[in-house]
Enzyme design. Structure first.
Site, PDB file in Angstrom:
ATOM      1  N   CYS A  69      -5.181  -3.406   2.408  1.00 43.67           N
ATOM      2  CA  CYS A  69      -4.892  -3.465   3.840  1.00 43.67           C
ATOM      3  C   CYS A  69      -6.130  -3.654   4.718  1.00 43.67           C
ATOM      4  O   CYS A  69      -6.675  -4.729   4.775  1.00 43.67           O
ATOM      5  CB  CYS A  69      -4.091  -2.236   4.261  1.00 43.67           C
ATOM      6  SG  CYS A  69      -3.138  -2.553   5.770  1.00 43.67           S
ATOM      7  N   VAL A 118       0.272  -2.494  10.770  1.00 44.05           N
ATOM      8  CA  VAL A 118       0.999  -2.065  11.961  1.00 44.05           C
ATOM      9  C   VAL A 118       0.797  -3.012  13.141  1.00 44.05           C
ATOM     10  O   VAL A 118       1.492  -2.910  14.139  1.00 44.05           O
ATOM     11  CB  VAL A 118       0.619  -0.610  12.354  1.00 44.05           C
ATOM     12  CG1 VAL A 118       1.165   0.372  11.332  1.00 44.05           C
ATOM     13  CG2 VAL A 118      -0.886  -0.444  12.490  1.00 44.05           C
ATOM     14  N   LYS A 167      -9.430   2.540  -1.855  1.00 47.77           N
ATOM     15  CA  LYS A 167      -9.658   1.823  -0.585  1.00 47.77           C
ATOM     16  C   LYS A 167     -11.004   2.192   0.040  1.00 47.77           C
ATOM     17  O   LYS A 167     -11.256   3.360   0.358  1.00 47.77           O
ATOM     18  CB  LYS A 167      -8.514   2.138   0.367  1.00 47.77           C
ATOM     19  CG  LYS A 167      -8.503   1.340   1.663  1.00 47.77           C
ATOM     20  CD  LYS A 167      -7.243   1.675   2.456  1.00 47.77           C
ATOM     21  CE  LYS A 167      -7.089   0.825   3.702  1.00 47.77           C
ATOM     22  NZ  LYS A 167      -5.857   1.196   4.447  1.00 47.77           N
ATOM     23  N   GLU A 227       0.859  -1.195   0.000  1.00 43.12           N
ATOM     24  CA  GLU A 227       0.000   0.000   0.000  1.00 43.12           C
ATOM     25  C   GLU A 227       0.898   1.248   0.000  1.00 43.12           C
ATOM     26  O   GLU A 227       1.949   1.259   0.664  1.00 43.12           O
ATOM     27  CB  GLU A 227      -0.833  -0.048   1.288  1.00 43.12           C
ATOM     28  CG  GLU A 227      -1.772   1.102   1.535  1.00 43.12           C
ATOM     29  CD  GLU A 227      -2.517   0.945   2.880  1.00 43.12           C
ATOM     30  OE1 GLU A 227      -2.135   0.066   3.703  1.00 43.12           O
ATOM     31  OE2 GLU A 227      -3.483   1.692   3.102  1.00 43.12           O
TER      32      GLU A 227
END
Ligand code: ACM
Length: 262
Positions: A142, A169, A109, A38
């Site tokens: 993501c 993350v 997205k 991404e």
């Protein structure tokens, strides 16, 4: 079909450097379908709308998409890559799909994560499935992984593999959800995550690698470490994703009972 991903560490705010680095990493192996992370061209932690405006590019006529088409022609591959897109006075967290024949329609997205909501407009394109070399490839980005509807929609539209650019993350979370998305839709998934840390404008994030390719029965076919750039490629038989039977009695799609779902 040979499917690969690049796990890389983009430099914030330097699309040219990131493109050159991606090209070097792509040159390490040969694949028909490649997935890049991404926002691979810009980096992730934006600190102002001015930065977003400076770094987001038109698709397909911006420099990153044009260069990616050249790379796709050179490598004779299809590349799915996350980029910051500028369109109609808005920025989108987008994925471009480029083939030797040019760029296909962009995906924007749908499920924006955390501070992405400050910088990007929510996606307004359907979850896409395109054909390349006889393969049906779906795209999501993501955080879309947390919404089973995204992968389900791609599967119902015929995707045999989901290309999943990511900037994850939380270590280990999407690795489990994407394994589940593969199992519950009986298709392949290829997640290309990034590595490294970005500390900008009071926000510090560490990206957690662990990129992976998963089979329709949930087997890990390729995976990368939590740290460090990496390139992985596997040969997959995409026809394994066409039949949704898990036994002679149960077909995961034919057995759905949407009249009982909300
Ligand atoms: C994410 O959607 N980048 C976590």
């Amino acid at each position: 079909m040979r499917v690969g991903y690049v796990q890389m560490e983009p430099v914030f705010g330097n699309p040219r450097t990131n493109l050159v680095r991606a090209r070097e990493l792509l040159g390490r192996e040969r694949a028909d379908l490649w997935v890049l992370p991404e926002l691979f061209n810009t980096g992730y932690v934006f600190a102002s709308h001015h930065e977003v405006r400076e770094l987001a590019e038109p698709v397909p006529d911006g420099p990153t998409t044009r260069s990616l088409v050249e790379v796709a022609q050179e490598l004779r591959s299809c590349i799915v890559a996350g980029v910051a897109e500028w369109s109609d006075s808005r920025a989108y967290n987008a994925a471009v799909v480029v083939t030797p024949g040019g760029a296909l329609p962009v995906y924007r997205k749908v499920h924006l994560f955390a501070e992405e909501k400050r910088w990007f407009a929510p996606g307004n394109t359907p979850f896409p499935v395109f054909e390349f070399g006889g393969a049906k490839v779906g795209v999501m980005i993501c955080f879309d992984h947390f919404f089973p509807e995204a992968a389900r929609t791609l599967g119902l539209r015929g995707a045999q593999i989901i290309a999943h650019p990511a900037n994850l993350v939380l270590p280990g979370v999407a690795q489990r959800t994407m394994t589940t998305r593969a199992l519950e839709n009986r298709l392949f998934t290829a997640t290309a995550n990034r590595v490294g840390t970005e500390e900008r404008g009071g926000t510090a994030l560490r990206f957690t690698g662990l990129s992976q390719i998963v089979s329709p029965v949930g087997t890990l076919l390729a995976s990368s470490p939590e740290e460090g750039e990496d390139v992985q490629v596997v040969d997959v038989d995409l026809s394994l994703a066409t039949d949704k039977h898990i036994n002679p009695w149960n077909d995961l799609y034919a057995d759905r009972r949407p009249e009982f779902y909300v």
